[in-house]
Design an enzyme around this catalytic site. Structure first.
Site, mmCIF file in Angstrom:
data_model
loop_
_atom_site.group_PDB
_atom_site.id
_atom_site.type_symbol
_atom_site.label_atom_id
_atom_site.label_comp_id
_atom_site.label_asym_id
_atom_site.label_seq_id
_atom_site.Cartn_x
_atom_site.Cartn_y
_atom_site.Cartn_z
ATOM 1 N N SER A 7 0.859 -1.191 0.000
ATOM 2 C CA SER A 7 0.000 0.000 0.000
ATOM 3 C C SER A 7 0.893 1.238 0.000
ATOM 4 O O SER A 7 1.744 1.405 0.874
ATOM 5 C CB SER A 7 -0.910 0.007 1.232
ATOM 6 O OG SER A 7 -1.450 1.313 1.395
ATOM 7 N N ASP A 34 -4.948 2.717 -2.695
ATOM 8 C CA ASP A 34 -6.126 2.991 -1.864
ATOM 9 C C ASP A 34 -6.836 4.257 -2.338
ATOM 10 O O ASP A 34 -6.382 5.370 -2.075
ATOM 11 C CB ASP A 34 -5.704 3.146 -0.400
ATOM 12 C CG ASP A 34 -5.310 1.809 0.216
ATOM 13 O OD1 ASP A 34 -6.123 0.867 0.141
ATOM 14 O OD2 ASP A 34 -4.195 1.702 0.756
ATOM 15 N N GLY A 148 -4.094 4.370 7.129
ATOM 16 C CA GLY A 148 -3.008 3.419 7.391
ATOM 17 C C GLY A 148 -2.584 3.480 8.851
ATOM 18 O O GLY A 148 -3.052 4.331 9.612
ATOM 19 N N ASP A 179 -6.015 -6.798 4.505
ATOM 20 C CA ASP A 179 -5.555 -5.411 4.428
ATOM 21 C C ASP A 179 -5.795 -4.685 5.744
ATOM 22 O O ASP A 179 -6.936 -4.559 6.190
ATOM 23 C CB ASP A 179 -6.320 -4.723 3.277
ATOM 24 C CG ASP A 179 -5.892 -3.295 3.019
ATOM 25 O OD1 ASP A 179 -4.909 -2.828 3.629
ATOM 26 O OD2 ASP A 179 -6.546 -2.644 2.177
HETATM 27 C C1 DX5 Z 1 -6.876 1.172 4.877
HETATM 28 C C2 DX5 Z 1 -6.203 0.811 3.566
HETATM 29 C C3 DX5 Z 1 -4.976 -0.010 3.716
HETATM 30 C C4 DX5 Z 1 -3.918 0.598 4.585
HETATM 31 C C5 DX5 Z 1 -2.877 -0.391 4.962
HETATM 32 O O1 DX5 Z 1 -8.087 1.750 4.614
HETATM 33 O O2 DX5 Z 1 -7.093 0.060 2.761
HETATM 34 O O3 DX5 Z 1 -4.485 -0.422 2.464
HETATM 35 O O4 DX5 Z 1 -3.325 1.708 4.001
HETATM 36 O O5 DX5 Z 1 -1.965 0.251 5.732
HETATM 37 P P1 DX5 Z 1 -1.289 -0.411 6.998
HETATM 38 O O6 DX5 Z 1 -0.453 -1.546 6.504
HETATM 39 O O7 DX5 Z 1 -0.481 0.704 7.539
HETATM 40 O O8 DX5 Z 1 -2.363 -0.858 7.931
HETATM 41 ZN ZN ZN Z 2 -6.328 -0.979 0.959
#
Ligand code: DX5
Ligand code: ZN
Length: 219
Positions: A7, A34, A148, A179
């Protein structure tokens, strides 16, 4: 085989181009994009992600894994098809009814793209069952979609297992993607539960060496 989809959401402003090049060299299996509209989730990443995918396409042949967190799915599909993603995933919760789900599945396929459906933590996995024979991937959110760097919800392990067992019983060939909050601590349980594509943002972006962390997540 387990694959890693990075991501790009948490890459710092201004560091995008060097990070994309490093991810290309580290051979992430996918770039995870995203797309947020400020309605389905609070944040709006729409224009930024359009710019990012445009840039990635110029420097890399690696596949794009586009995760739509938007209300207006059809319009967003149209905007992102231009960069020929490998897969477009939309949220089950963003559809008004079953007809819309089937319409979106067909529309994405007609445009020579693979299809995924994503479910939020509070959505029962059974709700997606009837669509599984027609799609390529189910994305189980292991955090509330929207940002994230959140903590992995351990309750989601059972959901992954339930889906994996159902796919086995029904002899469905389906990718199971997870995810949210995926890192070296949470990855082993997620893989054991049956996920075969791991999305990771923070864990990769914060690491010193992208190749090392991606290889470790995959192992
Ligand atoms: C959340 C997104 C994810 C996120 C993952 O809504 O869909 O893809 O950015 O990030 P991490 O790995 O930091 O949880
Ligand atoms: Zn995502």
């Amino acid at each position: 085989m387990v694959e890693v989809s990075t991501s790009i959401l948490s890459i710092k402003e201004g560091e995008e181009s060097s990070a994309f090049l490093k991810l290309e060299t580290a051979k992430t299996d996918y770039f995870h994009i995203d797309v947020m509209d400020g309605k389905f989730v609070e944040k709006n990443t729409y224009e930024k992600m359009l710019q990012n995918v445009d840039y990635i396409k110029r420097i890399s042949n690696l596949p794009l894994d586009v995760h739509l967190m938007v209300e207006n799915i059809k319009e967003t599909i149209d905007d992102f098809l231009a960069v020929e993603p490998n897969i477009i995933t939309f949220h089950l919760e963003a559809c008004k009814n079953k007809e819309e789900v089937y319409k979106m599945i067909s529309y994405i396929k007609e445009n020579n793209c693979k299809v995924g459906i994503s479910v939020k933590p509070n959505t029962n996995i059974e709700e997606v069952y009837e669509f599984l024979p027609y799609i390529h991937m189910c994305l189980i959110m292991t955090v509330e979609p929207g940002k994230g760097g959140q903590t992995f919800l351990t309750d989601m392990l059972q959901k992954i297992k339930t889906l994996k067992n159902y796919c086995k019983e029904q002899e469905l060939e389906l990718d199971i993607e997870v995810d949210g909050g995926i890192n070296l601590k949470t990855a082993p349980a997620v893989k054991k539960a049956g996920a075969n594509i791991l999305v990771a943002g923070t864990a990769i972006v914060m690491a010193n060496d992208f190749k090392v962390i991606i290889d470790e997540l995959r192992a």
